[in-house]
Scaffold this motif. Sequence first.
Motif, PDB file in Angstrom:
ATOM      1  N   VAL A 123      11.454 -38.454 -43.476  1.00  0.00           N
ATOM      2  CA  VAL A 123      12.858 -37.808 -43.315  1.00  0.00           C
ATOM      3  C   VAL A 123      13.606 -38.679 -42.469  1.00  0.00           C
ATOM      4  CG1 VAL A 123      14.245 -36.071 -42.187  1.00  0.00           C
ATOM      5  CG2 VAL A 123      12.211 -35.383 -43.531  1.00  0.00           C
ATOM      6  N   VAL A 124      13.110 -39.587 -41.333  1.00  0.00           N
ATOM      7  CA  VAL A 124      13.922 -40.178 -40.417  1.00  0.00           C
ATOM      8  C   VAL A 124      14.415 -41.334 -41.108  1.00  0.00           C
ATOM      9  CG1 VAL A 124      13.507 -41.595 -38.546  1.00  0.00           C
ATOM     10  CG2 VAL A 124      12.742 -39.379 -38.289  1.00  0.00           C
ATOM     11  N   THR A 153      10.599 -32.155 -44.934  1.00  0.00           N
ATOM     12  CA  THR A 153      10.566 -31.574 -46.360  1.00  0.00           C
ATOM     13  C   THR A 153      10.102 -30.411 -46.771  1.00  0.00           C
ATOM     14  OG1 THR A 153       8.389 -32.735 -46.775  1.00  0.00           O
ATOM     15  CG2 THR A 153      10.314 -34.091 -47.152  1.00  0.00           C
ATOM     16  N   ALA A 154       9.811 -29.741 -47.773  1.00  0.00           N
ATOM     17  CA  ALA A 154       9.506 -28.328 -48.210  1.00  0.00           C
ATOM     18  C   ALA A 154       7.998 -28.240 -47.775  1.00  0.00           C
ATOM     19  CB  ALA A 154       9.825 -28.181 -49.613  1.00  0.00           C
ATOM     20  N   PHE A 155       7.904 -27.099 -46.917  1.00  0.00           N
ATOM     21  CA  PHE A 155       6.512 -26.866 -46.474  1.00  0.00           C
ATOM     22  C   PHE A 155       5.764 -25.864 -47.258  1.00  0.00           C
ATOM     23  CE2 PHE A 155       9.559 -24.861 -43.891  1.00  0.00           C
ATOM     24  CZ  PHE A 155       9.319 -23.192 -44.111  1.00  0.00           C
ATOM     25  N   PRO A 156       4.306 -25.692 -47.420  1.00  0.00           N
ATOM     26  CA  PRO A 156       3.542 -24.962 -48.168  1.00  0.00           C
ATOM     27  C   PRO A 156       4.245 -23.527 -48.035  1.00  0.00           C
ATOM     28  CG  PRO A 156       2.061 -26.634 -47.469  1.00  0.00           C
ATOM     29  CD  PRO A 156       3.357 -26.721 -46.590  1.00  0.00           C
ATOM     30  N   ILE A 157       4.329 -22.726 -48.824  1.00  0.00           N
ATOM     31  CA  ILE A 157       4.488 -20.995 -48.831  1.00  0.00           C
ATOM     32  C   ILE A 157       3.503 -20.598 -48.117  1.00  0.00           C
ATOM     33  CG2 ILE A 157       4.601 -19.074 -50.314  1.00  0.00           C
ATOM     34  CD1 ILE A 157       5.912 -20.538 -52.459  1.00  0.00           C
ATOM     35  N   CYS A 202      19.345 -37.603 -50.349  1.00  0.00           N
ATOM     36  CA  CYS A 202      19.501 -38.952 -49.890  1.00  0.00           C
ATOM     37  C   CYS A 202      18.133 -39.600 -50.219  1.00  0.00           C
ATOM     38  CB  CYS A 202      19.872 -39.109 -48.485  1.00  0.00           C
ATOM     39  SG  CYS A 202      18.513 -38.540 -47.395  1.00  0.00           S
ATOM     40  N   GLY A 203      17.179 -38.991 -50.972  1.00  0.00           N
ATOM     41  CA  GLY A 203      16.046 -39.781 -51.233  1.00  0.00           C
ATOM     42  C   GLY A 203      14.821 -38.813 -51.311  1.00  0.00           C
ATOM     43  N   LEU A 204      13.506 -39.478 -51.474  1.00  0.00           N
ATOM     44  CA  LEU A 204      12.326 -38.708 -51.526  1.00  0.00           C
ATOM     45  C   LEU A 204      11.485 -39.161 -50.272  1.00  0.00           C
ATOM     46  CD1 LEU A 204      11.597 -38.688 -55.149  1.00  0.00           C
ATOM     47  CD2 LEU A 204      12.737 -37.028 -54.064  1.00  0.00           C
ATOM     48  N   ALA A 205      10.914 -38.218 -49.481  1.00  0.00           N
ATOM     49  CA  ALA A 205      10.070 -38.625 -48.408  1.00  0.00           C
ATOM     50  C   ALA A 205       8.668 -39.700 -49.121  1.00  0.00           C
ATOM     51  CB  ALA A 205       9.656 -37.593 -47.641  1.00  0.00           C
ATOM     52  N   PRO A 206       8.567 -40.736 -48.410  1.00  0.00           N
ATOM     53  CA  PRO A 206       7.453 -41.711 -49.166  1.00  0.00           C
ATOM     54  C   PRO A 206       6.261 -40.980 -49.061  1.00  0.00           C
ATOM     55  CG  PRO A 206       8.386 -42.615 -47.047  1.00  0.00           C
ATOM     56  CD  PRO A 206       9.092 -41.636 -47.332  1.00  0.00           C
ATOM     57  N   GLU A 207       5.743 -40.019 -47.972  1.00  0.00           N
ATOM     58  CA  GLU A 207       4.592 -39.541 -47.752  1.00  0.00           C
ATOM     59  C   GLU A 207       4.169 -38.242 -48.855  1.00  0.00           C
ATOM     60  OE1 GLU A 207       6.745 -38.162 -43.998  1.00  0.00           O
ATOM     61  OE2 GLU A 207       7.163 -39.305 -45.668  1.00  0.00           O
ATOM     62  N   ASP A 208       5.179 -37.711 -49.169  1.00  0.00           N
ATOM     63  CA  ASP A 208       4.954 -36.475 -50.056  1.00  0.00           C
ATOM     64  C   ASP A 208       5.535 -36.463 -51.367  1.00  0.00           C
ATOM     65  OD1 ASP A 208       7.443 -35.806 -49.088  1.00  0.00           O
ATOM     66  OD2 ASP A 208       6.374 -34.266 -47.670  1.00  0.00           O
ATOM     67  N   GLY A 209       6.698 -37.464 -51.472  1.00  0.00           N
ATOM     68  CA  GLY A 209       7.543 -37.335 -52.893  1.00  0.00           C
ATOM     69  C   GLY A 209       8.488 -36.379 -53.027  1.00  0.00           C
ATOM     70  N   LEU A 210       8.886 -35.703 -51.749  1.00  0.00           N
ATOM     71  CA  LEU A 210       9.694 -34.397 -51.922  1.00  0.00           C
ATOM     72  C   LEU A 210      11.017 -34.827 -51.430  1.00  0.00           C
ATOM     73  CD1 LEU A 210       7.212 -31.776 -50.727  1.00  0.00           C
ATOM     74  CD2 LEU A 210       8.033 -31.975 -52.815  1.00  0.00           C
ATOM     75  N   VAL A 233      14.726 -35.134 -49.372  1.00  0.00           N
ATOM     76  CA  VAL A 233      15.440 -35.315 -48.279  1.00  0.00           C
ATOM     77  C   VAL A 233      16.847 -35.096 -48.389  1.00  0.00           C
ATOM     78  CG1 VAL A 233      15.442 -36.578 -46.256  1.00  0.00           C
ATOM     79  CG2 VAL A 233      13.460 -36.764 -47.229  1.00  0.00           C
ATOM     80  N   GLY A 234      17.394 -34.400 -47.401  1.00  0.00           N
ATOM     81  CA  GLY A 234      18.965 -34.221 -47.294  1.00  0.00           C
ATOM     82  C   GLY A 234      19.564 -34.817 -46.234  1.00  0.00           C
ATOM     83  N   LEU A 235      20.732 -35.402 -46.689  1.00  0.00           N
ATOM     84  CA  LEU A 235      21.646 -35.947 -45.559  1.00  0.00           C
ATOM     85  C   LEU A 235      22.688 -34.995 -45.314  1.00  0.00           C
ATOM     86  CD1 LEU A 235      22.779 -38.570 -43.947  1.00  0.00           C
ATOM     87  CD2 LEU A 235      24.058 -38.933 -46.000  1.00  0.00           C
ATOM     88  N   GLN A 236      22.923 -34.638 -44.026  1.00  0.00           N
ATOM     89  CA  GLN A 236      23.892 -33.496 -43.721  1.00  0.00           C
ATOM     90  C   GLN A 236      25.129 -34.564 -43.114  1.00  0.00           C
ATOM     91  OE1 GLN A 236      24.386 -29.653 -41.104  1.00  0.00           O
ATOM     92  NE2 GLN A 236      23.395 -31.290 -40.024  1.00  0.00           N
TER      93      GLN A 236
END
Length: 502
Positions: free
Chosen positions: A283-284, A416-420, A452-460, A462-465
Amino acid sequence: MSADNDQSIIKLTAAATAEKIASGELTAVEVTEAHLARIEAVDEKVHAFLHVDREGALAQARAVDAKRERGEKLGPLAGVPLALKDAFTTVGVPTTAGSKILEGWIPPYDATLTRKLKEADVVILGKTNMDEFAMGSSTENSAYGPTCNPWDLTRVPGGSGGGSAAALAAYEAPLAIGTDTGGSIRQPASLTCTVGVKPTYGGVSRYGLIAYSSSLDQGGPCARTVLDTALLHEVIAGHDPLDSTSINAPVPPVVEAARNGSVAGMRVGVVKQFAGEGYQAGVVQRFNESVELLKELGAEIVELDCPSFDLALAAYYLIAPSECSSNLARFDAMRYGLRVGDDGVRSTEEVTALTREAGFGPEVKRRIILGTYALSSGYYDAYYGSAQKVRTLITQDFERAFEEVDVIVSPTMPTTAFPIGERVDDPLAMYLADLCTIPTNLAGNSAMSLPCGLAPEDGLPVGLQIIAPAMKDDRLYKVGAAVEKALEERWGGPLLSKGPML
């Protein structure tokens, strides 16, 4: 209609759909049927909708087609389908706010926002799932079960408006409505690779919005593109005499800004408090890349220090529960909604207690208890009163910041999105999802989240505010459109279309 044709229709933007309906290339009925077919095909997995109003939606679509055939001018979103968060009252259609205490309740009136959608000939497909009374950051607190993230069905779509965001990401609707009390439009947008805007507090009427925290709640537009979001914003915004907090001022020129995106010469603030421990590395990384992109597009980046932001989370979780404990007192089993234990023998107090025990979920009860305690005699000044003082400090920090910059940017969510199920038993971990979004609600400013893209570690996703001053909502769209265009050129098209979708 062929399945291939359905697929081509549901992938259109709202703007393109409206143009094709206005020109006669598509009918509103064809468009509505394509989205209803998509809902039927995938919503069993996603659970974005609590109620699909098939007959009502088709009736609205037929009315749009009849208008076009008569040569009447159609509005900019006429015939375009929309998913409506189940917090807004709708005549003849169940409205539950995700709670058992309102199960089956059919309101006798439309919210002002609902009325404006109908007057604009937007086709309302149905009501979307949400955390009960908008209390949550994951849409796991719904009394009707969780919504799943279309990017990964084992993960949350964000909350409280996860149903609306998931409907967009799963191509069940090109437009949606959410509500934002502490980030409930922006957070789901971030986790589902969609666009969501919290308008200036009072910029969109709250009349007919089932209240959670009255000084924070704000309805707003959600879509898959910045322009579509602006077109919807223009439809729902404006002064409403039925809402005492509604701003009596012209709607900012959001559509014009979305069509002419640019950051050249703008000063963009980066707040040091929106960083540090708890932020996912990916995310960073994507946020830092977005800041560099803004520089490339001609913006000047300004470092900001807003010390009161560190207190925002604590202040919010005193103010919002306090207001919810007052607002939810109306659910007493006496006037409408669920009634339990009324055997003609039990007292009114016993019936009310039994009804609330059966009708409210664990998170709602937790916040009611917290808020009632904060408002109780002997603790009011120490808790609620102190939180309101912090709120003033946050507003002042924003005012000072906007003397230096035009907009502020940050990650929308720390992760990013965490597991249910991962945070269900850890409320504090859940509340930390609100770190970046809450200050805006406390101050009443406007804010947007866009991909603003996908996080490289999980491919999910990421939002820019992007955060703008009150009643400067057009700045969100000006910056957002410029960033969206530059990123899509870099990606070779919309990121959503490249994701692991259903």
